[in-house]
Design an enzyme around this catalytic site. Sequence first.
Site, PDB file in Angstrom:
ATOM      1  N   ASP A  15      43.216  49.423  21.912  1.00 60.46           N
ATOM      2  CA  ASP A  15      44.300  49.596  22.613  1.00 60.46           C
ATOM      3  C   ASP A  15      44.926  50.724  21.592  1.00 60.46           C
ATOM      4  O   ASP A  15      45.766  51.584  22.126  1.00 60.46           O
ATOM      5  CB  ASP A  15      45.008  48.569  22.899  1.00 60.46           C
ATOM      6  CG  ASP A  15      44.819  47.653  23.958  1.00 60.46           C
ATOM      7  OD1 ASP A  15      43.671  48.381  24.756  1.00 60.46           O
ATOM      8  OD2 ASP A  15      44.995  46.412  24.079  1.00 60.46           O
ATOM      9  N   ASP A 124      55.140  39.820  23.635  1.00 59.07           N
ATOM     10  CA  ASP A 124      55.339  40.645  22.384  1.00 59.07           C
ATOM     11  C   ASP A 124      55.981  41.765  22.245  1.00 59.07           C
ATOM     12  O   ASP A 124      56.671  42.103  21.561  1.00 59.07           O
ATOM     13  CB  ASP A 124      53.688  40.881  21.908  1.00 59.07           C
ATOM     14  CG  ASP A 124      52.972  39.479  21.373  1.00 59.07           C
ATOM     15  OD1 ASP A 124      53.776  38.739  20.618  1.00 59.07           O
ATOM     16  OD2 ASP A 124      51.880  39.384  21.242  1.00 59.07           O
ATOM     17  N   SER A 175      40.978  37.698  24.317  1.00 57.69           N
ATOM     18  CA  SER A 175      41.824  38.305  23.654  1.00 57.69           C
ATOM     19  C   SER A 175      42.593  37.468  22.447  1.00 57.69           C
ATOM     20  O   SER A 175      42.965  36.402  22.780  1.00 57.69           O
ATOM     21  CB  SER A 175      42.924  38.766  24.365  1.00 57.69           C
ATOM     22  OG  SER A 175      44.184  39.117  23.733  1.00 57.69           O
TER      23      SER A 175
HETATM   24  N1  ARG Z   1      51.544  33.525  23.873  1.00 55.29           N
HETATM   25  C1  ARG Z   1      51.442  33.751  22.508  1.00 55.29           C
HETATM   26  C2  ARG Z   1      52.811  34.172  22.195  1.00 55.29           C
HETATM   27  O1  ARG Z   1      53.431  34.537  22.854  1.00 55.29           O
HETATM   28  C3  ARG Z   1      50.143  34.402  21.963  1.00 55.29           C
HETATM   29  C4  ARG Z   1      50.288  35.724  22.228  1.00 55.29           C
HETATM   30  C5  ARG Z   1      49.080  36.387  21.746  1.00 55.29           C
HETATM   31  N2  ARG Z   1      49.449  37.771  21.787  1.00 55.29           N
HETATM   32  C6  ARG Z   1      48.625  38.891  21.550  1.00 55.29           C
HETATM   33  N3  ARG Z   1      48.883  40.206  21.440  1.00 55.29           N
HETATM   34  N4  ARG Z   1      47.119  38.596  21.790  1.00 55.29           N
HETATM   35  O2  ARG Z   1      53.404  34.084  21.130  1.00 55.29           O
END
Ligand code: ARG
Length: 413
Positions: A15, A124, A175
């Site tokens: 990405d 995120d 992921s």
């Molecule tokens: N759900 C978790 C959080 O919000 C994990 C997020 C994982 N992020 C990623 N870019 N794979 O903190």
Amino acid sequence: MPKPKIVLAYSGGLDTSVAIPWLRENKSADVVAVTVDVGQPVDLERVRRKAEASGATRAYVADARREFAEEFIAPALRANALYEGVYPLSTALARPLIARHLVRVARKEGAQYVAHGCTGKGNDQVRFDLSTTGLAPELEVIAPAREWSMTREDEIGFAQAHGVPVDATKASPYSTDENLWGRSVECGILEDPSVEPPEEAFGWTRAPSEGPDEPEYVTISFERGTPTGLNGRSAPLHELIAELNRTAGTHGVGRIDHLESRVVGIKSREVYECPAAVVLIAAHQALEALVLPRDVLDYKRSVEQRYSQLIYDGLWFTPLKSALDAFVTATQERVSGEVAVKLYKGSARVTGRRSENALYQTALATYSSGDQYRRQMAEGFIYVWGLPARTWAAVGARSAPAVVSPTRTRARR
Ligand code: ARG
């Protein structure tokens, strides 16, 4: 007019690699890549070369493991931070740190924009955007993956067409995101929350049933709520955490299966492996129970809950966070001592705790000889303590109507 400059948080994955030519093309800008080592398995030099090969005008790499441990993980640990009571916030805690690095580089480079690879569905993006705003309101945030509508296959095609190196390795169905404080796993079969996560989804922990048949004890030393030693050896926090991840992971400790409530309103199934976090939070709580008075413990729990939520919600660089930090720090003055934890087949149990500041006093607690507790005082205490309840009950008994049957009540009307 000089070309605009964009500072991109660069992981080295597909990405963010695709984001480099995409940003150059769609925003007519130069792209500066920033990669931050927060303890993920990454070859920083390789990532730097890949950023340049993908078209970045400049590529910064930073080893931020110590900074991450001391300035982000440690405050969260002192607050026993667990989102919805279970998630140690590993991914969430790294975002404000990465944003801080982006801002530093943007200022150094005189850039007007920062960018990240997050999609529009997750937490995120919220954390990157809000952390950036909280530090540098003058910067604008661009999220290419929120704008483009490419599938994974499209991205690979775009990469190939733009000379971006694509890893030949077979894509995992999952992921993942990794740092010192934990590993998160999403997608694939995990999207069915009724199905048990398959063994292959895990990378840091052995299956609990496959853990060693002998339990292992670890001793954590704390000073003012921060871990300073493991098994009697002092170590910098980031090294202590890395070692504990390996030890506890071997015993299958730290697997978390969470049906999570995202900030953006979506419920999602999240699987985590956070061996060190699980052990350290349990140990820290045990030490607090030994040295803090009941009312402080009780009040702190409500602060912890709020603190965890604001980390999750991306509000690290806010006045509320600073104010809660001040409270938590004040509570940690006496949180020093040692805690022993037994690791065995997926469980981490506190088996002993010791502190010079223990409020536990044998002379008060004992049921054997040497008891100094003045038990005759208890009766008077209970009389006064119970006075409101006694008064309430007595008044209620006087004014309440005698028990009336439903039939009689109706007849009277
Ligand atoms: N759900 C978790 C959080 O919000 C994990 C997020 C994982 N992020 C990623 N870019 N794979 O903190």
